[in-house]
Design a protein around this motif. Structure first.
Motif, PDB file in Angstrom:
ATOM      1  N   ALA A 102       0.828  -1.211   0.000  1.00  0.00           N
ATOM      2  CA  ALA A 102       0.000   0.000   0.000  1.00  0.00           C
ATOM      3  C   ALA A 102       0.855   1.252   0.000  1.00  0.00           C
ATOM      4  O   ALA A 102       0.561   2.229  -0.705  1.00  0.00           O
ATOM      5  CB  ALA A 102      -0.929  -0.011   1.216  1.00  0.00           C
ATOM      6  N   VAL A 103       1.934   1.232   0.775  1.00  0.00           N
ATOM      7  CA  VAL A 103       2.831   2.388   0.832  1.00  0.00           C
ATOM      8  C   VAL A 103       3.567   2.570  -0.490  1.00  0.00           C
ATOM      9  O   VAL A 103       3.662   3.686  -1.036  1.00  0.00           O
ATOM     10  CB  VAL A 103       3.833   2.236   1.995  1.00  0.00           C
ATOM     11  N   VAL A 104       4.065   1.472  -1.036  1.00  0.00           N
ATOM     12  CA  VAL A 104       4.859   1.549  -2.257  1.00  0.00           C
ATOM     13  C   VAL A 104       3.992   1.973  -3.448  1.00  0.00           C
ATOM     14  O   VAL A 104       4.470   2.662  -4.357  1.00  0.00           O
ATOM     15  CB  VAL A 104       5.551   0.197  -2.531  1.00  0.00           C
ATOM     16  N   ALA A 105       2.709   1.590  -3.456  1.00  0.00           N
ATOM     17  CA  ALA A 105       1.827   1.996  -4.549  1.00  0.00           C
ATOM     18  C   ALA A 105       1.769   3.514  -4.675  1.00  0.00           C
ATOM     19  O   ALA A 105       1.709   4.060  -5.792  1.00  0.00           O
ATOM     20  CB  ALA A 105       0.422   1.433  -4.332  1.00  0.00           C
ATOM     21  N   LEU A 106       1.825   4.209  -3.545  1.00  0.00           N
ATOM     22  CA  LEU A 106       1.813   5.671  -3.581  1.00  0.00           C
ATOM     23  C   LEU A 106       3.103   6.232  -4.170  1.00  0.00           C
ATOM     24  O   LEU A 106       3.099   7.319  -4.751  1.00  0.00           O
ATOM     25  CB  LEU A 106       1.605   6.224  -2.166  1.00  0.00           C
ATOM     26  N   ALA A 107       4.198   5.490  -4.006  1.00  0.00           N
ATOM     27  CA  ALA A 107       5.484   5.985  -4.512  1.00  0.00           C
ATOM     28  C   ALA A 107       5.492   6.095  -6.033  1.00  0.00           C
ATOM     29  O   ALA A 107       6.207   6.923  -6.595  1.00  0.00           O
ATOM     30  CB  ALA A 107       6.611   5.062  -4.047  1.00  0.00           C
ATOM     31  N   PHE A 108       4.695   5.266  -6.728  1.00  0.00           N
ATOM     32  CA  PHE A 108       4.656   5.347  -8.184  1.00  0.00           C
ATOM     33  C   PHE A 108       4.131   6.700  -8.668  1.00  0.00           C
ATOM     34  O   PHE A 108       4.391   7.094  -9.808  1.00  0.00           O
ATOM     35  CB  PHE A 108       3.778   4.228  -8.757  1.00  0.00           C
ATOM     36  N   MET A 109       3.411   7.417  -7.818  1.00  0.00           N
ATOM     37  CA  MET A 109       2.876   8.715  -8.236  1.00  0.00           C
ATOM     38  C   MET A 109       3.949   9.786  -8.321  1.00  0.00           C
ATOM     39  O   MET A 109       3.778  10.782  -9.025  1.00  0.00           O
ATOM     40  CB  MET A 109       1.802   9.179  -7.246  1.00  0.00           C
ATOM     41  N   VAL A 110       5.033   9.604  -7.591  1.00  0.00           N
ATOM     42  CA  VAL A 110       6.024  10.676  -7.502  1.00  0.00           C
ATOM     43  C   VAL A 110       7.303  10.396  -8.281  1.00  0.00           C
ATOM     44  O   VAL A 110       8.071  11.326  -8.553  1.00  0.00           O
ATOM     45  CB  VAL A 110       6.375  10.979  -6.027  1.00  0.00           C
ATOM     46  N   VAL A 111       7.565   9.137  -8.650  1.00  0.00           N
ATOM     47  CA  VAL A 111       8.787   8.846  -9.397  1.00  0.00           C
ATOM     48  C   VAL A 111       8.635   9.340 -10.837  1.00  0.00           C
ATOM     49  O   VAL A 111       7.533   9.354 -11.396  1.00  0.00           O
ATOM     50  CB  VAL A 111       9.121   7.338  -9.376  1.00  0.00           C
TER      51      VAL A 111
ATOM     52  N   SER B 100      11.509   8.734 -13.281  1.00  0.00           N
ATOM     53  CA  SER B 100      12.563   8.165 -14.119  1.00  0.00           C
ATOM     54  C   SER B 100      12.441   6.649 -14.112  1.00  0.00           C
ATOM     55  O   SER B 100      11.902   6.056 -13.167  1.00  0.00           O
ATOM     56  CB  SER B 100      13.949   8.566 -13.597  1.00  0.00           C
ATOM     57  N   MET B 101      12.950   6.015 -15.152  1.00  0.00           N
ATOM     58  CA  MET B 101      12.883   4.564 -15.230  1.00  0.00           C
ATOM     59  C   MET B 101      13.670   3.917 -14.104  1.00  0.00           C
ATOM     60  O   MET B 101      13.267   2.883 -13.561  1.00  0.00           O
ATOM     61  CB  MET B 101      13.429   4.091 -16.584  1.00  0.00           C
ATOM     62  N   GLU B 102      14.808   4.545 -13.718  1.00  0.00           N
ATOM     63  CA  GLU B 102      15.605   3.986 -12.628  1.00  0.00           C
ATOM     64  C   GLU B 102      14.798   3.949 -11.330  1.00  0.00           C
ATOM     65  O   GLU B 102      14.813   2.949 -10.599  1.00  0.00           O
ATOM     66  CB  GLU B 102      16.878   4.805 -12.431  1.00  0.00           C
ATOM     67  N   ALA B 103      14.082   5.035 -11.047  1.00  0.00           N
ATOM     68  CA  ALA B 103      13.274   5.088  -9.831  1.00  0.00           C
ATOM     69  C   ALA B 103      12.112   4.110  -9.900  1.00  0.00           C
ATOM     70  O   ALA B 103      11.719   3.507  -8.882  1.00  0.00           O
ATOM     71  CB  ALA B 103      12.762   6.507  -9.604  1.00  0.00           C
ATOM     72  N   VAL B 104      11.553   3.920 -11.086  1.00  0.00           N
ATOM     73  CA  VAL B 104      10.469   2.954 -11.247  1.00  0.00           C
ATOM     74  C   VAL B 104      10.968   1.542 -10.947  1.00  0.00           C
ATOM     75  O   VAL B 104      10.295   0.746 -10.285  1.00  0.00           O
ATOM     76  CB  VAL B 104       9.873   3.033 -12.669  1.00  0.00           C
ATOM     77  N   TYR B 105      12.177   1.218 -11.413  1.00  0.00           N
ATOM     78  CA  TYR B 105      12.740  -0.104 -11.155  1.00  0.00           C
ATOM     79  C   TYR B 105      12.894  -0.356  -9.657  1.00  0.00           C
ATOM     80  O   TYR B 105      12.534  -1.426  -9.133  1.00  0.00           O
ATOM     81  CB  TYR B 105      14.103  -0.249 -11.842  1.00  0.00           C
ATOM     82  N   VAL B 106      13.438   0.615  -8.934  1.00  0.00           N
ATOM     83  CA  VAL B 106      13.633   0.456  -7.488  1.00  0.00           C
ATOM     84  C   VAL B 106      12.296   0.269  -6.789  1.00  0.00           C
ATOM     85  O   VAL B 106      12.130  -0.626  -5.940  1.00  0.00           O
ATOM     86  CB  VAL B 106      14.373   1.681  -6.913  1.00  0.00           C
ATOM     87  N   THR B 107      11.323   1.092  -7.142  1.00  0.00           N
ATOM     88  CA  THR B 107      10.000   0.986  -6.537  1.00  0.00           C
ATOM     89  C   THR B 107       9.364  -0.363  -6.839  1.00  0.00           C
ATOM     90  O   THR B 107       8.736  -0.988  -5.973  1.00  0.00           O
ATOM     91  CB  THR B 107       9.099   2.125  -7.050  1.00  0.00           C
ATOM     92  N   ALA B 108       9.535  -0.823  -8.062  1.00  0.00           N
ATOM     93  CA  ALA B 108       8.942  -2.094  -8.466  1.00  0.00           C
ATOM     94  C   ALA B 108       9.556  -3.273  -7.710  1.00  0.00           C
ATOM     95  O   ALA B 108       8.852  -4.234  -7.374  1.00  0.00           O
ATOM     96  CB  ALA B 108       9.108  -2.293  -9.970  1.00  0.00           C
ATOM     97  N   VAL B 109      10.848  -3.225  -7.441  1.00  0.00           N
ATOM     98  CA  VAL B 109      11.491  -4.316  -6.703  1.00  0.00           C
ATOM     99  C   VAL B 109      10.910  -4.427  -5.293  1.00  0.00           C
ATOM    100  O   VAL B 109      10.585  -5.528  -4.821  1.00  0.00           O
ATOM    101  CB  VAL B 109      13.015  -4.111  -6.644  1.00  0.00           C
ATOM    102  N   VAL B 110      10.763  -3.296  -4.620  1.00  0.00           N
ATOM    103  CA  VAL B 110      10.198  -3.316  -3.265  1.00  0.00           C
ATOM    104  C   VAL B 110       8.760  -3.833  -3.300  1.00  0.00           C
ATOM    105  O   VAL B 110       8.345  -4.636  -2.455  1.00  0.00           O
ATOM    106  CB  VAL B 110      10.263  -1.913  -2.632  1.00  0.00           C
ATOM    107  N   TYR B 111       8.007  -3.354  -4.270  1.00  0.00           N
ATOM    108  CA  TYR B 111       6.628  -3.816  -4.430  1.00  0.00           C
ATOM    109  C   TYR B 111       6.597  -5.332  -4.659  1.00  0.00           C
ATOM    110  O   TYR B 111       5.765  -6.051  -4.092  1.00  0.00           O
ATOM    111  CB  TYR B 111       5.997  -3.085  -5.613  1.00  0.00           C
TER     112      TYR B 111
END
Length: 420
Positions: A301-310, A312-323
């Protein structure tokens, strides 16, 4: 029930790899890409309609097929005949889907997708009863972990392979690989699964009796009801976003190859999910299922919100790994939790079909709502873009809704009393 070896657990689980490779390739990469190519205007709503219509098939079939398979007296056992027939139908649907997509025939494409849903659900509705049929209770966490690992590996291969092939115009190869994996891995599961055929034929229920039996009174089986509802919320949270990740990468991140990048993002996320999936089920056998779900769903739930603020592709990759790490932990105990609260062991196929509705009903409702939210957020066009792009506001709606549903699924699981 006799304890199963690791090879036995592998054998009964490996067909999940094929099933999830199939659906990951279609839903993450192939179908969104082909729909956008066939109908550039309004493709978000069209995609949501196709997915929603197919999910209605997946909603109706599992409990009915599960109930009939409970009474199947075939020499091969109760489940395997349905798995074979369903996979054959699925292959026919894939051929139709491939033909229609390559020839830009949207109506026929929908028909092919419905046939694929019919065949896949015919097979998996019966397959869902295999674990409660032959796996001892003290191995169900391990079996659920194996299933989760196969699921994640299938999703990784499907998302990566499907994304690369469809982005580069190799639709026929993509569909051919999907069909080949279904045949190969079904063969392994059918050969290694040791079902005991019913000693004598039982009276098959009428369709009316099956429909009546689908009501499982939450007053009598409250744990089953709460597990069903929390799984519904979890799946809805995922499906608010997952089918539209390709469009998110195109519109928000600015990816020039969104189908290919969507496959990579999902693949990277599921590598993390595979790690936690391999260990989560066995850990839950010792520490309890609910603790794993609290942690996993809360983090998602927390990480889903992070997709709204990233941005760059690099940041998307990091967020996706945690998710993905959190998702794998949840999925590793999902099947075990469902088996733990089944109302009647002798009707496992039918009851697992009812439980399965908690996964497929959101697949009908959530994408349709997502399509509406994207449209509500607005869109814009440019000479540089071959199709309309959805505005950021629509994606904010999607991720906030997904986060809320995931968090609520964790909170409400506390109402389950009979499972740790």
């Amino acid at each position: 029930m006799k304890p199963l070896t690791r090879f036995g657990l592998f054998g009964i689980s490996v067909y999940w790899l094929a099933v999830n490779l199939h659906w990951s390739a279609l839903l993450v990469a192939i179908v969104p890409h082909q729909v956008a190519v066939m109908h550039p205007t309004g493709h978000g709503l069209i995609l949501s309609f196709i997915l929603g219509a197919g999910a209605l098939v997946a909603l109706v079939m599992p409990p009915v097929v599960g109930a009939y398979s409970d009474h199947c007296a075939h020499p091969m056992g109760r489940r395997r005949p349905y798995m074979l027939a369903g996979t054959a139908s699925n292959l026919l649907g894939l051929a139709l889907l491939c033909w229609a997509g390559e020839n830009h025939m949207l109506g026929l494409y929908l028909a092919g997708y419905m046939v694929v849903q019919f065949g896949s659900n015919l097979a998996t509705a019966a397959y869902s009863g295999v674990i409660p049929d032959i796996v001892p209770p003290d191995q169900r966490g391990a079996a659920s972990g194996w299933m989760a690992a196969m699921t994640q590996m299938g999703n990784i291969l499907g998302a990566l392979g499907g994304g690369v092939l469809i982005q580069r115009g190799h639709a026929l190869a993509a569909y051919g690989i999907i069909g080949g994996m279904l045949v190969l891995l079904l063969t392994i599961t059918v050969v290694t699964t040791r079902e005991t055929a019913l000693s004598k034929p039982t009276e098959k229920p009428t369709l009316g009796a099956i429909i009546k039996s689908l009501w499982i009174d939450p007053r009598h089986y409250p744990d089953f009801a709460w597990v069903w509802f929390t799984r519904f919320l979890f799946t809805a949270g995922m499906w608010m976003v997952q089918p539209f990740i390709q469009y998110y990468l195109r519109d928000v991140i600015g990816s020039p190859k969104p189908a290919e990048d969507a496959g990579r993002i999902i693949g990277v996320a599921l590598v993390g999910a595979t790690v936690t999936g391999l260990i989560g089920g066995s850990v839950s056998d010792r520490l309890g299922r609910k603790r794993v779900v609290y942690a996993a769903n809360g983090l998602m739930a927390v990480v889903a919100l992070a997709f709204m603020v990233v941005r760059s592709m690099e940041a998307v990759y990091v967020t996706a790994v945690v998710y993905g790490l959190a998702f794998g932990a949840y999925y590793s105990v999902d099947w075990a939790l469902g088996c733990d609260v089944l109302p009647r062991k002798e009707e496992a196929g039918k009851d697992m079909g009812v439980w399965h509705i908690s996964m497929v009903l959101p697949q009908s409702l959530a994408p349709f709502l997502s399509g509406l939210l994207l449209t509500l957020g607005g869109s814009s066009t440019s000479p540089a873009w071959p199709e309309p792009h959805y505005a950021l506001q629509g994606y904010v709606y999607l991720f906030v809704a997904a986060s809320f549903l995931l968090a609520l699924s964790a909170v409400l699981l506390k109402n389950v009393r009979g499972v740790r």
